[in-house]
Design an enzyme around this catalytic site. Sequence first.
Site, PDB file in Angstrom:
ATOM      1  N   LYS A  46       0.826  -1.217   0.000  1.00 50.66           N
ATOM      2  CA  LYS A  46       0.000   0.000   0.000  1.00 50.66           C
ATOM      3  C   LYS A  46       0.856   1.261   0.000  1.00 50.66           C
ATOM      4  CE  LYS A  46      -2.202  -0.882   3.828  1.00 50.66           C
ATOM      5  NZ  LYS A  46      -1.897  -2.226   4.323  1.00 50.66           N
ATOM      6  N   ARG A  76     -10.136   0.907   8.493  1.00 53.43           N
ATOM      7  CA  ARG A  76      -9.666  -0.452   8.709  1.00 53.43           C
ATOM      8  C   ARG A  76     -10.699  -1.307   9.436  1.00 53.43           C
ATOM      9  NH1 ARG A  76      -4.014   0.062   8.732  1.00 53.43           N
ATOM     10  NH2 ARG A  76      -2.839  -1.788   9.273  1.00 53.43           N
ATOM     11  N   ARG A  95      11.902  -6.170   5.360  1.00 53.27           N
ATOM     12  CA  ARG A  95      11.527  -4.790   5.075  1.00 53.27           C
ATOM     13  C   ARG A  95      12.268  -3.796   5.972  1.00 53.27           C
ATOM     14  NH1 ARG A  95       5.384  -2.550   5.189  1.00 53.27           N
ATOM     15  NH2 ARG A  95       5.433  -2.922   7.425  1.00 53.27           N
ATOM     16  N   ARG A 112      10.797  -1.909  11.560  1.00 52.16           N
ATOM     17  CA  ARG A 112       9.729  -1.518  12.469  1.00 52.16           C
ATOM     18  C   ARG A 112       9.567  -2.530  13.588  1.00 52.16           C
ATOM     19  NH1 ARG A 112       4.737  -0.066   8.656  1.00 52.16           N
ATOM     20  NH2 ARG A 112       3.696  -1.311  10.248  1.00 52.16           N
ATOM     21  N   ARG A 123      -1.170  -9.208  13.144  1.00 50.98           N
ATOM     22  CA  ARG A 123      -1.691  -8.159  12.264  1.00 50.98           C
ATOM     23  C   ARG A 123      -2.523  -8.766  11.135  1.00 50.98           C
ATOM     24  NH1 ARG A 123       3.765  -5.352  10.909  1.00 50.98           N
ATOM     25  NH2 ARG A 123       2.618  -4.164   9.365  1.00 50.98           N
TER      26      ARG A 123
HETATM   27  P1  ATP Z   1       1.868  -1.619   6.096  1.00 46.04           P
HETATM   28  O1  ATP Z   1       3.062  -1.072   6.771  1.00 46.04           O
HETATM   29  O2  ATP Z   1       2.179  -2.538   5.005  1.00 46.04           O
HETATM   30  O3  ATP Z   1       0.898  -0.549   5.732  1.00 46.04           O
HETATM   31  P2  ATP Z   1       0.083  -2.160   8.140  1.00 46.04           P
HETATM   32  O4  ATP Z   1      -1.067  -1.777   7.274  1.00 46.04           O
HETATM   33  O5  ATP Z   1      -0.138  -3.241   9.137  1.00 46.04           O
HETATM   34  O6  ATP Z   1       1.232  -2.564   7.192  1.00 46.04           O
HETATM   35  P3  ATP Z   1       0.300   0.465   9.200  1.00 46.04           P
HETATM   36  O7  ATP Z   1      -0.831   0.865   8.341  1.00 46.04           O
HETATM   37  O8  ATP Z   1       1.533   1.242   9.160  1.00 46.04           O
HETATM   38  O9  ATP Z   1       0.748  -1.007   8.948  1.00 46.04           O
HETATM   39  O10 ATP Z   1      -0.253   0.383  10.679  1.00 46.04           O
HETATM   40  C1  ATP Z   1       0.565  -0.024  11.754  1.00 46.04           C
HETATM   41  C2  ATP Z   1      -0.292  -0.232  12.988  1.00 46.04           C
HETATM   42  O11 ATP Z   1      -0.958   0.988  13.327  1.00 46.04           O
HETATM   43  C3  ATP Z   1      -1.405  -1.255  12.828  1.00 46.04           C
HETATM   44  O12 ATP Z   1      -0.964  -2.567  13.062  1.00 46.04           O
HETATM   45  C4  ATP Z   1      -2.396  -0.771  13.897  1.00 46.04           C
HETATM   46  O13 ATP Z   1      -1.968  -1.151  15.175  1.00 46.04           O
HETATM   47  C5  ATP Z   1      -2.281   0.733  13.789  1.00 46.04           C
HETATM   48  N1  ATP Z   1      -3.258   1.302  12.836  1.00 46.04           N
HETATM   49  C6  ATP Z   1      -2.989   1.821  11.608  1.00 46.04           C
HETATM   50  N2  ATP Z   1      -4.108   2.245  11.002  1.00 46.04           N
HETATM   51  C7  ATP Z   1      -5.124   1.977  11.857  1.00 46.04           C
HETATM   52  C8  ATP Z   1      -6.526   2.154  11.801  1.00 46.04           C
HETATM   53  N3  ATP Z   1      -7.143   2.697  10.739  1.00 46.04           N
HETATM   54  N4  ATP Z   1      -7.250   1.767  12.879  1.00 46.04           N
HETATM   55  C9  ATP Z   1      -6.683   1.212  13.944  1.00 46.04           C
HETATM   56  N5  ATP Z   1      -5.356   1.003  14.066  1.00 46.04           N
HETATM   57  C10 ATP Z   1      -4.574   1.384  13.038  1.00 46.04           C
HETATM   58 MG    MG Z   2       1.521   1.376   5.493  1.00 44.92          MG
END
Ligand code: ATP
Ligand code: MG
Length: 223
Positions: free
Chosen positions: A19, A93, A127, A160, A171
Site C-alpha cells: 500500500k 480499517r 523490510r 519496524r 496483524r
Molecule cells: P503496512 O506497513 O504494510 O501498511 P500495516 O497496514 O499493518 O502494514 P500500518 O498501516 O503502518 O501497517 O499500521 C501499523 C499499525 O498501526 C497497525 O498494526 C495498527 O496497530 C495501527 N493502525 C494503523 N491504522 C489503523 C486504523 N485505521 N485503525 C486502527 N489502528 C490502526
Molecule cells: Mg503502510
Amino acid sequence: MVVRGIFRAVIMGPPGSGKGTVSGRISKSFGLKHISSGDILRSNINAKTELGLLLKSSIDRGQLVPDDVMSRLILTDLRAIERRSWLLDGFPRTVPQADFLDEVYSVHTVINLNVPFHTIKERLSSRWTHLPSGRVYNVDFNPPKVPGRDDVTGELLVQRDDDTPDTVTRRLKAYQTQTEPVLEYYRSKGVLETFSGTETNKIWPHVEAFLHKKLFVLNQKLL
Ligand code: ATP
Ligand code: MG
C-alpha cells in the site's frame, strides 16, 4: 494526468501488501495527497506525544488503535486539506471507521491490493523503513541505493518494531477479522476495484491504467 475536481480514494490490502509503495506512486503520478494512518501514528510515537506513548504498546503487539482515536486523528488531517484530492492508506480499517468516513466524505474509488498471506510473511521480515517519510525498502527486491540508508535523505533505515514474525501473524489475523468486512462494505457500494498479484511492480501498471481511465471519465463529466 491532473484531476480537475476533487477525487477521493482509499487504498486497502493486508499489512505489507505494498500500500505504501503504490500510494507513493499514485501521489506522484496523479497528484493525490497521500495520508497514511500508520505514518500518523508512528510520527506521534516518534515525537513521544502523550497519545503516541499510549498507543505504542498496542501497535507493537499488532492490535488496532481504538476507532474513535484513529477517526479523530484522520479527520484532523483531512480537514486541513479540504479542497484537495486525496488517497487514504490504512484507514478505514474497520466497518465503524468506514461508517465514520462515509458521514463526512464520499469515496470515489477503493483500490484493493490482494496479495497472498505467505508472500506477505516473507516480505515483512526483509523490510526496512525510513520512519520520517514512511518510505519502505526490501533487501530482496527493492533495496536502497546505499545499504541501510534512505535514497532521498540519506538517513538511517530501521526495521519496524511491529514487523516481527509474531506481530505480523497477529496483524494478519486482525486484518481478516476486522478489515476484510470493509472490503464487502465498499463492494456493495460499487466502488471496490481489486488488483491481485505477488509483486508490486507487476500490480502497479494495472493500478495506473485503471486510475488513468477513471480520472479521464471523471474529468469529462466535469467539463
Ligand atoms: P503496512 O506497513 O504494510 O501498511 P500495516 O497496514 O499493518 O502494514 P500500518 O498501516 O503502518 O501497517 O499500521 C501499523 C499499525 O498501526 C497497525 O498494526 C495498527 O496497530 C495501527 N493502525 C494503523 N491504522 C489503523 C486504523 N485505521 N485503525 C486502527 N489502528 C490502526
Ligand atoms: Mg503502510
